[in-house]
Enzyme design. Structure first.
Site, mmCIF file in Angstrom:
data_model
loop_
_atom_site.group_PDB
_atom_site.id
_atom_site.type_symbol
_atom_site.label_atom_id
_atom_site.label_comp_id
_atom_site.label_asym_id
_atom_site.label_seq_id
_atom_site.Cartn_x
_atom_site.Cartn_y
_atom_site.Cartn_z
ATOM 1 N N ILE A 1 14.481 -11.949 -6.938
ATOM 2 C CA ILE A 1 14.530 -12.808 -5.743
ATOM 3 C C ILE A 1 13.913 -14.182 -5.978
ATOM 4 O O ILE A 1 14.083 -15.088 -5.166
ATOM 5 C CB ILE A 1 13.886 -12.142 -4.491
ATOM 6 N N GLN B 1 5.757 -7.922 -4.929
ATOM 7 C CA GLN B 1 4.708 -7.514 -5.849
ATOM 8 C C GLN B 1 3.784 -6.696 -4.957
ATOM 9 O O GLN B 1 3.196 -7.236 -4.009
ATOM 10 C CB GLN B 1 4.047 -8.786 -6.399
ATOM 11 N N ASN C 1 -0.588 3.060 5.563
ATOM 12 C CA ASN C 1 -0.335 3.723 4.266
ATOM 13 C C ASN C 1 0.886 4.626 4.367
ATOM 14 O O ASN C 1 0.831 5.664 5.031
ATOM 15 C CB ASN C 1 -1.546 4.563 3.858
ATOM 16 N N TYR D 1 -2.805 -10.179 -2.582
ATOM 17 C CA TYR D 1 -1.649 -9.464 -2.005
ATOM 18 C C TYR D 1 -1.656 -9.615 -0.476
ATOM 19 O O TYR D 1 -0.645 -9.990 0.126
ATOM 20 C CB TYR D 1 -1.706 -7.982 -2.409
ATOM 21 N N SER E 1 1.956 -5.769 5.745
ATOM 22 C CA SER E 1 1.011 -4.707 5.396
ATOM 23 C C SER E 1 -0.297 -4.825 6.169
ATOM 24 O O SER E 1 -0.708 -5.931 6.570
ATOM 25 C CB SER E 1 0.726 -4.832 3.897
ATOM 26 N N ILE F 1 -1.468 10.167 -1.540
ATOM 27 C CA ILE F 1 -0.731 11.410 -1.275
ATOM 28 C C ILE F 1 0.190 11.754 -2.444
ATOM 29 O O ILE F 1 0.214 12.889 -2.920
ATOM 30 C CB ILE F 1 0.042 11.324 0.063
ATOM 31 N N ASP G 1 17.828 -5.896 -5.984
ATOM 32 C CA ASP G 1 16.619 -5.319 -6.572
ATOM 33 C C ASP G 1 16.621 -5.658 -8.064
ATOM 34 O O ASP G 1 17.672 -5.608 -8.698
ATOM 35 C CB ASP G 1 16.595 -3.791 -6.390
ATOM 36 N N ASN G 2 15.458 -6.000 -8.596
ATOM 37 C CA ASN G 2 15.411 -6.273 -10.043
ATOM 38 C C ASN G 2 15.002 -5.032 -10.836
ATOM 39 O O ASN G 2 14.832 -5.097 -12.044
ATOM 40 C CB ASN G 2 14.474 -7.451 -10.366
ATOM 41 N N ARG H 1 -7.807 6.875 6.038
ATOM 42 C CA ARG H 1 -6.618 6.017 6.032
ATOM 43 C C ARG H 1 -5.690 6.475 7.153
ATOM 44 O O ARG H 1 -5.765 7.608 7.617
ATOM 45 C CB ARG H 1 -5.870 6.129 4.689
HETATM 46 N N1 LIG Z 1 4.080 1.832 0.336
HETATM 47 C C1 LIG Z 1 3.209 1.416 1.242
HETATM 48 O O1 LIG Z 1 2.280 2.145 1.625
HETATM 49 C C2 LIG Z 1 3.333 0.029 1.845
HETATM 50 C C3 LIG Z 1 2.385 -0.371 2.794
HETATM 51 C C4 LIG Z 1 2.482 -1.633 3.347
HETATM 52 C C5 LIG Z 1 3.518 -2.478 2.981
HETATM 53 N N2 LIG Z 1 4.415 -2.077 2.045
HETATM 54 C C6 LIG Z 1 5.483 -3.024 1.675
HETATM 55 O O2 LIG Z 1 6.730 -2.360 1.732
HETATM 56 C C7 LIG Z 1 7.622 -2.936 0.762
HETATM 57 C C8 LIG Z 1 8.230 -1.828 -0.097
HETATM 58 O O3 LIG Z 1 7.172 -1.171 -0.807
HETATM 59 P P1 LIG Z 1 7.370 0.205 -1.588
HETATM 60 O O4 LIG Z 1 6.147 1.001 -1.378
HETATM 61 O O5 LIG Z 1 8.699 0.775 -1.269
HETATM 62 O O6 LIG Z 1 7.314 -0.310 -3.091
HETATM 63 P P2 LIG Z 1 8.388 -0.219 -4.277
HETATM 64 O O7 LIG Z 1 7.723 -0.839 -5.471
HETATM 65 O O8 LIG Z 1 8.917 1.146 -4.409
HETATM 66 O O9 LIG Z 1 9.546 -1.189 -3.749
HETATM 67 C C9 LIG Z 1 9.623 -2.547 -4.039
HETATM 68 C C10 LIG Z 1 11.017 -2.824 -4.585
HETATM 69 O O10 LIG Z 1 11.171 -4.235 -4.806
HETATM 70 C C11 LIG Z 1 11.742 -4.453 -6.094
HETATM 71 N N3 LIG Z 1 11.264 -5.762 -6.552
HETATM 72 C C12 LIG Z 1 9.979 -6.104 -6.853
HETATM 73 N N4 LIG Z 1 9.924 -7.391 -7.221
HETATM 74 C C13 LIG Z 1 11.197 -7.875 -7.151
HETATM 75 C C14 LIG Z 1 11.778 -9.147 -7.429
HETATM 76 N N5 LIG Z 1 11.042 -10.161 -7.864
HETATM 77 N N6 LIG Z 1 13.103 -9.299 -7.244
HETATM 78 C C15 LIG Z 1 13.875 -8.259 -6.822
HETATM 79 N N7 LIG Z 1 13.380 -7.029 -6.553
HETATM 80 C C16 LIG Z 1 12.048 -6.847 -6.717
HETATM 81 C C17 LIG Z 1 11.244 -3.295 -6.949
HETATM 82 O O11 LIG Z 1 12.041 -3.037 -8.075
HETATM 83 C C18 LIG Z 1 11.255 -2.152 -5.949
HETATM 84 O O12 LIG Z 1 12.506 -1.497 -5.921
HETATM 85 C C19 LIG Z 1 6.796 -3.948 -0.029
HETATM 86 O O13 LIG Z 1 7.046 -5.228 0.519
HETATM 87 C C20 LIG Z 1 5.373 -3.535 0.245
HETATM 88 O O14 LIG Z 1 4.482 -4.624 0.161
HETATM 89 C C21 LIG Z 1 4.354 -0.844 1.461
#
Ligand SMILES: NC(=O)c1ccc[n+]([C@@H]2O[C@H](COP(=O)([O-])OP(=O)(O)OC[C@H]3O[C@@H](n4cnc5c(N)ncnc54)[C@H](O)[C@@H]3O)[C@@H](O)[C@H]2O)c1
Length: 312
Positions: free
Chosen positions: A57, A81, A175, A146, A122, A190, A36-37, A213
């Site tokens: 990454i 992202q 969601n 996205y 997603s 939420i 994780d970054n 949603r």
């Molecule tokens: N939260 C939702 O409702 C939802 C819905 C559909 C899909 N998703 C997918 O689930 C995954 C997790 O989402 P989340 O809601 O936990 O978001 P989040 O932002 O909490 O988690 C993403 C993580 O990735 C890390 N990250 C981002 N860019 C990076 C990079 N370049 N290198 C290394 N680490 C990196 C961030 O620091 C973070 O810890 C994502 O792929 C997102 O697209 C989430």
């Protein structure tokens, strides 16, 4: 699980969903390593003694070093992202992280013989759909970069799987909500409402609040990821509650579980926002050996209980 604990590498493991997955994998005695970054994630979401690599990454050399050191059996790829708005404002950045960096991970998975890849996709890949609930076989018409970058990453995973016999599970989340979700910026409605309720602020509603949603609690999403790594089948699955809840109803449910009454502040409807969203979860129910366990009320109560325990 095999007698030897399998090693799972989780990208984005310090984030909202990723950190819950890591907790569960550790509970189930998997060996876990995290990349994780910390751009949106927090180191504090993870245990101190976990094998943690603070790298981006997009940086192939650093990613390869991690694969070489950790030799993972399974990759759960969540780092991304995640902002729809930012993807429109900065498509290069979105494409770099969500597409090119996914290729980095696939190249390493091929080279270091990862058995299984689980990818966080997603509902955004579908875009607008006339008929609800949306099935996995529906046309993909993303409305944002996205959604497009997630769709491209999915296609790369499918083709890598075909060319190099990598097993994969693509999970298209609806969601997701739960504790540790960021309530700033483009957060889930939420976590924004709960934050407003706890800070005794008015609730902001865009449009008439009748937009719906499909909300799924993070622990159900965790269970789907575990089901995916414990299932040898390759495929693409919606992970959702298969139900629709209006934003107004979400707010009244939050008022009920937090025992608060909130003033509503109306804002103009957001441009391009989809009115209704619902993903069918029948395929996951049938083939993934997974079923959501949390209704919205149950998920919200669990979320508040855990948040309160954390603060106590
Ligand atoms: N939260 C939702 O409702 C939802 C819905 C559909 C899909 N998703 C997918 O689930 C995954 C997790 O989402 P989340 O809601 O936990 O978001 P989040 O932002 O909490 O988690 C993403 C993580 O990735 C890390 N990250 C981002 N860019 C990076 C990079 N370049 N290198 C290394 N680490 C990196 C961030 O620091 C973070 O810890 C994502 O792929 C997102 O697209 C989430």
């Amino acid at each position: 699980m095999d007698k030897r604990a399998k090693k799972v590498l989780v990208t984005g493991g310090a984030g909202f969903i990723g950190s819950h997955i890591v907790d569960e994998l550790l509970k189930k005695n998997y060996e876990v390593a995290v990349i994780d970054n910390l751009s949106t994630g927090k180191r504090a979401h993870l245990p101190d003694d976990i094998s943690f690599h603070q790298i981006d990454i997009i940086d192939i050399d650093h990613v390869e070093n991690v694969f070489s050191k950790e030799q993972p059996d399974i990759l759960i790829h969540l780092a991304a992202q995640i902002s729809v708005t930012d993807s429109i404002k900065a498509p290069y950045n979105d494409g770099n992280i969500n597409i090119l960096a996914t290729i980095n991970l696939l190249e390493c998975s091929k080279k270091y013989r990862v058995n299984k890849i689980v990818f966080a996709s997603s509902a955004a890949v579908y875009g607008y759909s006339e008929s609800l609930p949306i099935l996995e076989s529906a046309a993909l018409n993303p409305l944002s970069f996205y959604g497009l970058s997630k769709m491209c990453a999915e296609e790369y995973i499918r083709l890598y799987s075909e060319l190099y016999s990598l097993s994969y599970t693509i999970l298209r989340f609806s969601n997701v909500y739960g504790e540790r979700q960021n309530s700033q910026g483009e957060a889930g409605v939420i976590s924004i409402f709960i934050n407003q309720a706890l800070n005794k602020e008015p609730a902001t509603i865009f449009g008439d609040g009748k937009q719906t949603r499909d909300f799924i609690y993070v622990k159900d999403v965790v269970a789907a990821n575990v089901a995916a790594i414990e299932n040898s089948l390759s495929g693409t699955f919606n992970i959702s509650s298969n139900s629709r809840t209006a934003v107004n109803e979400v707010l009244s449910t939050i008022e009920m579980v937090t025992n608060t009454e909130m003033r509503r502040v109306k804002q103009p409807a957001r441009k391009g926002e989809i009115l209704n969203s619902q993903l069918s979860n029948k395929k996951a129910l049938l083939l993934l050996n997974w079923k959501p366990k949390y209704t919205l009320v149950k998920g919200l109560k669990e979320m508040l209980k855990n948040e309160n325990n954390r603060k106590a």
